[in-house]
Design an enzyme around this catalytic site. Structure first.
Site, short mmCIF file in Angstrom:
data_model
loop_
_atom_site.label_atom_id
_atom_site.label_comp_id
_atom_site.label_asym_id
_atom_site.label_seq_id
_atom_site.Cartn_x
_atom_site.Cartn_y
_atom_site.Cartn_z
N PRO A 296 1.24 -1.14 -0.45
CA PRO A 296 0.23 0.41 0.24
C PRO A 296 1.09 1.67 -0.17
CG PRO A 296 -0.76 -1.86 2.04
CD PRO A 296 0.62 -1.57 1.42
N GLU A 297 0.29 1.76 -1.20
CA GLU A 297 1.33 3.40 -0.89
C GLU A 297 0.46 4.74 0.32
OE1 GLU A 297 2.50 4.56 -5.22
OE2 GLU A 297 2.16 2.36 -5.87
N LYS B 217 4.61 5.19 4.35
CA LYS B 217 4.14 3.62 4.26
C LYS B 217 4.22 3.11 5.68
CE LYS B 217 6.04 2.99 -0.94
NZ LYS B 217 6.52 2.52 -0.98
N ASN C 136 4.85 2.79 -6.20
CA ASN C 136 5.40 1.98 -7.61
C ASN C 136 4.22 1.83 -8.53
OD1 ASN C 136 6.90 0.78 -9.33
ND2 ASN C 136 6.03 -0.67 -9.91
N ARG D 267 11.86 -2.71 -9.73
CA ARG D 267 10.26 -2.51 -10.10
C ARG D 267 9.48 -2.40 -10.67
NH1 ARG D 267 8.44 -0.70 -4.76
NH2 ARG D 267 6.26 -1.71 -6.20
#
Ligand SMILES: [Zn+2]
Length: 297
Positions: free
Chosen positions: A2-3, A50, A197, A276
């Site tokens: 989760p961002e 985060k 990401n 990523r």
């Protein structure tokens, strides 16, 4: 994982139980003896990037007071700031927990996650919580897929949090100018806390910047545009989340960009660092030496 916007929503949920005393704690975490939380009052919830921090102290064994801002069922009253929230007049927490969420990690309030589909054996098995905190009045907080540990007082720097009003744009611009690919810099949590990401891929597309462009070779104007997209996209994502509106991606996990070009994908990251998944459109986001920059419609 989760961002920042998701973390703000988790923070909003944990705030609903501020002031309540943990009656019982459960869950399958082995990182903590959860019984040490029993009898403690949830006094603070703080979010940075985060990470979520919950502060517990010795509180009254009964009684339940809620923060006036925490009663919204949608969490929409949670202000956008990197600061935390607590209970005025209460002592400083003497036990802090830090939560770091993995892919599909979440916090729920007064509800458990249910299986969305059957597993390979055909069983409908609900996700197993890492931690459950039970409070009076059948209230509870559930934490899924997260690492948690006891930590000292969180030292938060709102100047680096992309969802904080105090975010330091000048400092962020300096970081973006480094002679390294901008897609590496954007994921650096020291400079862009909360940026993950999805935000990385989307804002690079919206800015028309190739992910491997060196920050040092991009014009100040382009970097400013990128920074504005970072802040705007993060804020809009949070606003939509709080309204229950899902995010529509432009480029992330797409085969075609919105203008119909074929999208490229590669695992990109610093040497010896985390690689990523990165999606970009070679037409809308040309490498600096390929083509002049183009305005994005
Ligand atoms: Zn395109």
């Amino acid at each position: 994982m989760p961002e920042g916007p998701s973390l703000r929503v988790f923070h909003g949920r944990s705030r609903r139980l501020l002031g309540a005393v943990v009656q019982r704690a459960g869950g399958r975490t082995r990182q903590l003896d959860v019984r040490q939380l029993e009898g403690r009052q949830l006094q603070q919830s703080q979010v940075h990037g985060k990470c979520l921090f919950l502060g517990f102290g010795r509180g009254p064994r009964s009684g339940f007071t809620t923060d006036p801002e925490s009663v919204s069922p949608t969490g929409s009253s949670v202000p956008v700031s990197a600061g935390g929230s607590g209970i005025s007049g209460n002592p400083t927490p003497n036990l802090w927990l830090r939560f770091h969420f993995g892919l599909f990690g979440s916090v729920r309030c007064d509800e458990f996650a249910r299986a969305k589909r059957a597993n390979k054996r055909g069983d409908w098995q609900d996700p197993s919580p890492r931690l459950v905190l039970y409070f009076p009045g059948d209230r509870f907080l559930v934490f899924y897929n997260c690492r948690l540990c006891v930590c000292g007082d969180p030292r938060l720097d709102p100047h680096t949090d992309v969802l904080s009003r105090e975010f330091d744009k000048a400092k962020a611009l300096c970081a973006l100018q480094h002679a390294q690919p901008v897609c590496y810099t954007l994921l650096c949590q020291h400079h862009f806390s909360g940026l993950g990401n999805i935000i990385k891929n989307e804002v690079l597309y919206l800015s028309g910047i190739h992910p491997m462009s060196l920050g040092s070779q991009l014009s100040a104007e382009k970097l400013c545009t990128l920074l504005e997209h970072v802040l705007l996209f993060s804020k809009e994502w949070l606003d939509n989340k709080q309204k229950g509106i899902g995010l529509k991606y432009h480029i992330y996990q797409k085969d075609q960009c919105p203008r119909g070009h074929a999208v490229k994908r590669a695992e990109l990251g610093p040497p010896h660092g985390l690689q990523r998944s990165t999606w970009w459109c070679p037409v809308c986001q040309p490498a600096e030496h390929d083509a002049p920059s183009r305005p994005l419609d």
